[in-house]
Design a protein around this motif. Structure first.
Motif, PDB file in Angstrom:
ATOM      1  N   THR A 125       0.852  -1.179   0.000  1.00 70.79           N
ATOM      2  CA  THR A 125       0.000   0.000   0.000  1.00 70.79           C
ATOM      3  C   THR A 125       0.894   1.237   0.000  1.00 70.79           C
ATOM      4  O   THR A 125       1.926   1.258   0.676  1.00 70.79           O
ATOM      5  CB  THR A 125      -0.950   0.016   1.212  1.00 70.79           C
ATOM      6  N   PRO A 126       0.552   2.278  -0.767  1.00 67.12           N
ATOM      7  CA  PRO A 126       1.360   3.500  -0.770  1.00 67.12           C
ATOM      8  C   PRO A 126       1.296   4.201   0.584  1.00 67.12           C
ATOM      9  O   PRO A 126       0.246   4.264   1.223  1.00 67.12           O
ATOM     10  CB  PRO A 126       0.716   4.357  -1.856  1.00 67.12           C
ATOM     11  N   ILE A 127       2.442   4.755   1.006  1.00 66.27           N
ATOM     12  CA  ILE A 127       2.492   5.483   2.272  1.00 66.27           C
ATOM     13  C   ILE A 127       3.081   6.885   2.088  1.00 66.27           C
ATOM     14  O   ILE A 127       3.295   7.602   3.064  1.00 66.27           O
ATOM     15  CB  ILE A 127       3.306   4.722   3.335  1.00 66.27           C
ATOM     16  N   GLY A 128       3.331   7.276   0.850  1.00 64.02           N
ATOM     17  CA  GLY A 128       3.896   8.585   0.577  1.00 64.02           C
ATOM     18  C   GLY A 128       4.279   8.671  -0.889  1.00 64.02           C
ATOM     19  O   GLY A 128       4.012   7.753  -1.670  1.00 64.02           O
ATOM     20  N   ARG A 129       4.906   9.743  -1.271  1.00 63.58           N
ATOM     21  CA  ARG A 129       5.276   9.954  -2.662  1.00 63.58           C
ATOM     22  C   ARG A 129       6.325   8.932  -3.095  1.00 63.58           C
ATOM     23  O   ARG A 129       7.483   8.995  -2.707  1.00 63.58           O
ATOM     24  CB  ARG A 129       5.816  11.367  -2.837  1.00 63.58           C
ATOM     25  N   GLY A 130       5.898   7.960  -3.892  1.00 63.37           N
ATOM     26  CA  GLY A 130       6.797   6.927  -4.376  1.00 63.37           C
ATOM     27  C   GLY A 130       7.230   5.932  -3.323  1.00 63.37           C
ATOM     28  O   GLY A 130       8.163   5.160  -3.552  1.00 63.37           O
ATOM     29  N   LEU A 131       6.549   5.916  -2.164  1.00 61.34           N
ATOM     30  CA  LEU A 131       6.908   5.015  -1.070  1.00 61.34           C
ATOM     31  C   LEU A 131       5.788   4.004  -0.851  1.00 61.34           C
ATOM     32  O   LEU A 131       4.609   4.358  -0.891  1.00 61.34           O
ATOM     33  CB  LEU A 131       7.152   5.803   0.217  1.00 61.34           C
ATOM     34  N   TYR A 132       6.176   2.751  -0.575  1.00 59.41           N
ATOM     35  CA  TYR A 132       5.192   1.682  -0.427  1.00 59.41           C
ATOM     36  C   TYR A 132       5.574   0.803   0.761  1.00 59.41           C
ATOM     37  O   TYR A 132       6.751   0.531   0.993  1.00 59.41           O
ATOM     38  CB  TYR A 132       5.135   0.815  -1.688  1.00 59.41           C
ATOM     39  N   ALA A 133       4.581   0.352   1.491  1.00 58.35           N
ATOM     40  CA  ALA A 133       4.797  -0.543   2.621  1.00 58.35           C
ATOM     41  C   ALA A 133       4.180  -1.897   2.319  1.00 58.35           C
ATOM     42  O   ALA A 133       3.098  -1.987   1.718  1.00 58.35           O
ATOM     43  CB  ALA A 133       4.182   0.035   3.889  1.00 58.35           C
ATOM     44  N   GLY A 134       4.849  -2.958   2.740  1.00 56.01           N
ATOM     45  CA  GLY A 134       4.282  -4.293   2.624  1.00 56.01           C
ATOM     46  C   GLY A 134       3.249  -4.520   3.709  1.00 56.01           C
ATOM     47  O   GLY A 134       3.117  -3.738   4.660  1.00 56.01           O
ATOM     48  N   GLN A 135       2.481  -5.596   3.570  1.00 54.44           N
ATOM     49  CA  GLN A 135       1.474  -5.923   4.571  1.00 54.44           C
ATOM     50  C   GLN A 135       1.430  -7.425   4.789  1.00 54.44           C
ATOM     51  O   GLN A 135       1.851  -8.212   3.935  1.00 54.44           O
ATOM     52  CB  GLN A 135       0.102  -5.393   4.170  1.00 54.44           C
ATOM     53  N   SER A 136       0.900  -7.812   5.935  1.00 52.15           N
ATOM     54  CA  SER A 136       0.787  -9.229   6.269  1.00 52.15           C
ATOM     55  C   SER A 136      -0.653  -9.725   6.191  1.00 52.15           C
ATOM     56  O   SER A 136      -0.905 -10.927   6.278  1.00 52.15           O
ATOM     57  CB  SER A 136       1.322  -9.489   7.682  1.00 52.15           C
ATOM     58  N   PHE A 137      -1.607  -8.816   6.004  1.00 54.43           N
ATOM     59  CA  PHE A 137      -3.019  -9.194   6.015  1.00 54.43           C
ATOM     60  C   PHE A 137      -3.369 -10.074   4.815  1.00 54.43           C
ATOM     61  O   PHE A 137      -2.955  -9.805   3.696  1.00 54.43           O
ATOM     62  CB  PHE A 137      -3.907  -7.958   6.013  1.00 54.43           C
ATOM     63  N   CYS A 138      -4.180 -11.088   5.060  1.00 52.47           N
ATOM     64  CA  CYS A 138      -4.616 -12.014   4.006  1.00 52.47           C
ATOM     65  C   CYS A 138      -6.132 -12.155   4.062  1.00 52.47           C
ATOM     66  O   CYS A 138      -6.748 -11.996   5.121  1.00 52.47           O
ATOM     67  CB  CYS A 138      -3.983 -13.394   4.199  1.00 52.47           C
ATOM     68  N   GLU A 139      -6.729 -12.471   2.930  1.00 52.53           N
ATOM     69  CA  GLU A 139      -8.169 -12.703   2.890  1.00 52.53           C
ATOM     70  C   GLU A 139      -8.535 -13.636   1.751  1.00 52.53           C
ATOM     71  O   GLU A 139      -7.727 -13.891   0.844  1.00 52.53           O
ATOM     72  CB  GLU A 139      -8.950 -11.397   2.814  1.00 52.53           C
ATOM     73  N   VAL A 140      -9.753 -14.160   1.828  1.00 53.93           N
ATOM     74  CA  VAL A 140     -10.236 -15.146   0.860  1.00 53.93           C
ATOM     75  C   VAL A 140     -11.559 -14.660   0.271  1.00 53.93           C
ATOM     76  O   VAL A 140     -12.447 -14.193   1.001  1.00 53.93           O
ATOM     77  CB  VAL A 140     -10.421 -16.529   1.521  1.00 53.93           C
ATOM     78  N   TYR A 141     -11.675 -14.780  -1.054  1.00 50.77           N
ATOM     79  CA  TYR A 141     -12.933 -14.457  -1.735  1.00 50.77           C
ATOM     80  C   TYR A 141     -13.675 -15.751  -2.045  1.00 50.77           C
ATOM     81  O   TYR A 141     -13.105 -16.695  -2.623  1.00 50.77           O
ATOM     82  CB  TYR A 141     -12.663 -13.706  -3.037  1.00 50.77           C
ATOM     83  N   ASP A 142     -14.945 -15.797  -1.690  1.00 50.25           N
ATOM     84  CA  ASP A 142     -15.800 -16.953  -1.962  1.00 50.25           C
ATOM     85  C   ASP A 142     -16.781 -16.569  -3.069  1.00 50.25           C
ATOM     86  O   ASP A 142     -17.707 -15.783  -2.843  1.00 50.25           O
ATOM     87  CB  ASP A 142     -16.564 -17.357  -0.695  1.00 50.25           C
ATOM     88  N   PRO A 143     -16.616 -17.107  -4.282  1.00 49.71           N
ATOM     89  CA  PRO A 143     -17.521 -16.740  -5.383  1.00 49.71           C
ATOM     90  C   PRO A 143     -18.970 -17.125  -5.118  1.00 49.71           C
ATOM     91  O   PRO A 143     -19.884 -16.446  -5.594  1.00 49.71           O
ATOM     92  CB  PRO A 143     -16.960 -17.516  -6.585  1.00 49.71           C
ATOM     93  N   ALA A 144     -19.188 -18.218  -4.384  1.00 56.78           N
ATOM     94  CA  ALA A 144     -20.566 -18.658  -4.114  1.00 56.78           C
ATOM     95  C   ALA A 144     -21.307 -17.656  -3.237  1.00 56.78           C
ATOM     96  O   ALA A 144     -22.502 -17.419  -3.415  1.00 56.78           O
ATOM     97  CB  ALA A 144     -20.546 -20.036  -3.454  1.00 56.78           C
ATOM     98  N   LEU A 145     -20.589 -17.050  -2.289  1.00 52.89           N
ATOM     99  CA  LEU A 145     -21.189 -16.076  -1.384  1.00 52.89           C
ATOM    100  C   LEU A 145     -20.961 -14.648  -1.838  1.00 52.89           C
ATOM    101  O   LEU A 145     -21.567 -13.719  -1.292  1.00 52.89           O
ATOM    102  CB  LEU A 145     -20.617 -16.257   0.027  1.00 52.89           C
ATOM    103  N   ASP A 146     -20.068 -14.469  -2.836  1.00 50.29           N
ATOM    104  CA  ASP A 146     -19.675 -13.133  -3.301  1.00 50.29           C
ATOM    105  C   ASP A 146     -19.199 -12.296  -2.120  1.00 50.29           C
ATOM    106  O   ASP A 146     -19.608 -11.139  -1.941  1.00 50.29           O
ATOM    107  CB  ASP A 146     -20.841 -12.446  -4.010  1.00 50.29           C
ATOM    108  N   ALA A 147     -18.319 -12.901  -1.295  1.00 52.92           N
ATOM    109  CA  ALA A 147     -17.910 -12.259  -0.053  1.00 52.92           C
ATOM    110  C   ALA A 147     -16.427 -12.486   0.215  1.00 52.92           C
ATOM    111  O   ALA A 147     -15.854 -13.500  -0.188  1.00 52.92           O
ATOM    112  CB  ALA A 147     -18.734 -12.799   1.110  1.00 52.92           C
ATOM    113  N   TRP A 148     -15.830 -11.504   0.910  1.00 55.76           N
ATOM    114  CA  TRP A 148     -14.436 -11.574   1.347  1.00 55.76           C
ATOM    115  C   TRP A 148     -14.379 -11.853   2.850  1.00 55.76           C
ATOM    116  O   TRP A 148     -15.134 -11.271   3.629  1.00 55.76           O
ATOM    117  CB  TRP A 148     -13.719 -10.262   1.066  1.00 55.76           C
TER     118      TRP A 148
END
Length: 398
Positions: free
Chosen positions: A215-238
């Motif tokens: 995710t961007p955190i400033g001009r030309g600066l980016y931070a990594g992240q540890s968050f994960c998620e799953v999309y379920d097409p049957a439920l159309d939900a994250w």
């Protein structure tokens, strides 16, 4: 070149004494030096065995409209119809009927951090070797992910968009493309976390895992992240799917034969989970179990690497190729290694002919792996602090 490791991850890196397995050999030249940044592989093997590459960027970071085909039988590259618009940081997805969807990205000359993405999409038909415009996405985006769902639709998630004249924002939005109608539908709810440059993996149960990203955190600066998620097409939900043990961007995620997912490498500068500091790319790996939605530490690679590629071989082993170090981004690695998920060991391969990162990679019909293009040196690694991009290609044969 130096190897950087943080010894605080709870296990030791792979031993380097094992005999090398597999060899690399040169395979001709692309029409021009090109690289493909982002988590996608940049190359797709079509039903007839040829490999398609389209778009990408050159030394000045200008988007390309070139599309080329590689014929493994003749080991020759030949042009095919160009994209209707130039694209970089776009996605290429092979559809269930063998056609290829190109979606989004940045177009035209390099425009700095405030350059807007494109919403357009087009489909390549191998039978006619031509591109046809299809419905446009609801939101322009680049550095997003694209995943072919079990029902033949395509999930596009996240990415980047301009925030101001000097900065960008990561997106939470996602939408699904239906090849039967050429239309896009926004998912019922957005992702829980904004992210870009992330991998996405279709799991055995038909859901899609997106681990980490940036995710961007400033001009030309980016931070990594540890968050994960799953999309379920049957439920159309994250749904949240736990956290990586280390924040990561420019990493890879691969579905293994047993249904688990292995995440390798990536940028993770800064404090680690035990409060030690690591300014370099990760040599650590992590494994996700969909049954428990839990992450656990896996066996470490021989070296830290970012912007590498990971290709699952027919044997069930995983080939991890090249990359660079995010502390400097100055030289591409020739190093590659193979992971055996059953033995849980890493074995080095012979070195690539040319070190590279942000390149294209695809497994061929005969089981060999083709790599093409990529960045070779950058920044302090060259006299003018520019980028050296290669047109070289090569094969890995186990």
């Amino acid at each position: 070149m130096s190897t950087h490791r943080s010894l605080a991850a709870g296990h030791t890196p792979a031993a380097g004494a094992a005999p090398a397995t597999g060899t690399w050999s040169a395979a001709g030249k692309l029409p021009g030096p090109t690289y493909w940044a982002g988590a996608g592989a940049g190359a797709l093997t079509l039903a007839d065995g040829t490999v398609l590459m389209a778009g990408g960027e050159e030394r000045a970071r200008n988007a390309q409209d070139t599309a080329v085909l590689f014929d493994p039988a003749t080991k020759e590259w030949r042009p095919t119809a160009p994209l209707s618009v130039s694209r970089r940081l776009h996605t290429l997805t092979k559809l269930s009927d063998g056609r290829v969807l190109a979606a989004g990205g940045l177009s035209g000359p390099y425009g700095g951090v405030s350059q807007p993405g494109v919403s357009s999409a087009e489909v390549y038909d191998p039978a006619t070797r031509g591109w046809t415009a299809t419905g446009a996405m609801h939101e322009a985006r680049f550095a997003h992910s694209a995943t072919l769902l079990a029902d033949g639709r395509v999930l596009i998630a996240g990415g980047l968009a301009p925030r101001s004249a000097l900065s960008q924002s990561a997106l939470t939005s996602a939408e699904v493309y239906d090849p039967a109608t050429g239309e896009w539908t926004v998912t019922a709810e957005p992702m829980n976390d904004a992210r870009a440059g992330h991998p996405a993996v279709l799991l055995r149960n038909g859901t899609v895992l997106v681990p980490g990203g940036m995710t961007p955190i400033g001009r030309g600066l980016y931070a990594g992240q540890s968050f994960c998620e799953v999309y379920d097409p049957a439920l159309d939900a994250w749904t949240p799917a736990g956290d990586l043990r280390s924040v990561r961007k420019s990493h890879q995620a691969t579905l293994l034969r047993d249904g688990t997912v292995l995440v390798t490498g990536g940028d993770s500068p800064g404090l680690q989970d035990d409060w030690t500091y690591n300014p370099y790319s990760q040599w650590t790996t992590e494994r996700y179990d969909p049954a428990t939605r839990a992450w656990s530490a896996a066996e470490g690679m021989s070296t830290g690497r970012s912007s590498h590629r990971a290709v699952l071989l027919r044997s069930g082993r995983l080939l991890v190729i090249g990359g660079t170090d995010d502390a400097t981004f100055d030289v591409g690695y020739q190093n590659a290694e193979v992971y055996d998920p059953q033995a849980r060991t890493w074995t080095p391969t012979g070195g690539m002919v040319e070190g590279r990162w942000a390149f294209a990679a695809a497994e061929l019909a005969d089981g060999a792996v083709l790599v093409a293009g990529g960045l070779v040196r950058s920044g302090a690694g060259v006299p003018d602090n520019g980028d050296v991009v290669t047109d070289g290609t090569e094969f890995f044969t186990a």
